[in-house]
Design a protein around this motif. Structure first.
Motif: not given
Length: 166
Positions: A45-46, A52-61, A73-89
């Motif tokens: 979630x984080x 999402x906020x970094x890409x929209x409002x962060x440096x360089x916007x 992009x943020x959902x794809x990244x979060x899904x990969x993080x979630x899959x890795x965490x759930x798979x390996x932990x």
């Protein structure tokens, strides 16, 4: 005791304390698994919200005027993080030897479950005519909770289906 008595004797009944201890250990293991699952979901979630906020409002916007692209992009990244965490932990003892299949099914389940908060919001907002910000947020949180429960069950049933043996 004669040989006949040994053959006809009924097997020993487990002591209630042993049965209770096994049940307690199983509940504890499930609680730890759920805590790991919710922790991984919190990190994902984080990642989703943060990227999402970094890409929209962060440096360089980078994607200031492309909110949907940033969200994808943020959902794809979060899904990969979630899959890795759930798979390996979270489900490390139940993972299979087919990680690509796991990721595809995992992603499909996430897509289906991502619709749940939208449906609860739509039902609350349009069918029940509860249009206050509080009602919208309650419906969304309820949808996220339902989606999270569905994800947990679906991951155990269809994604991480390997042996639980250590």
């Amino acid at each position: 005791m004669s040989a006949h008595d040994e053959l006809t004797a009924s097997p020993p009944v487990p002591a209630p304390a042993l049965t209770s201890a096994v049940r307690t250990a199983a509940l504890r293991a499930r609680a730890y698994e759920l805590a790991r699952f919710l922790s991984v979901g919190g990190v994902a979630f984080v990642v989703d919200l943060g990227l999402f906020n970094l890409l929209r409002f962060g440096p360089g916007q980078l994607l200031e005027h492309k909110p949907l692209t940033a969200k994808i992009i943020s959902v794809i990244a979060a899904t990969v993080v979630s899959w890795l965490g759930n798979r390996h932990w979270t489900f490390s003892r139940q993972r299979t030897d087919r990680p690509t299949r796991e990721l595809v099914v995992f992603t499909a389940i996430n897509l289906v479950c991502a619709v749940v908060p939208v449906l609860t919001l739509a039902f609350s907002h349009y069918a029940l005519a509860l249009t206050t910000p509080l009602a919208d947020n309650v419906a969304t949180v309820l949808g996220i909770a339902i989606g999270t429960a569905l994800r947990y069950v679906a991951y155990k049933r269809w994604v991480f289906t390997g042996s639980t043996a250590s």
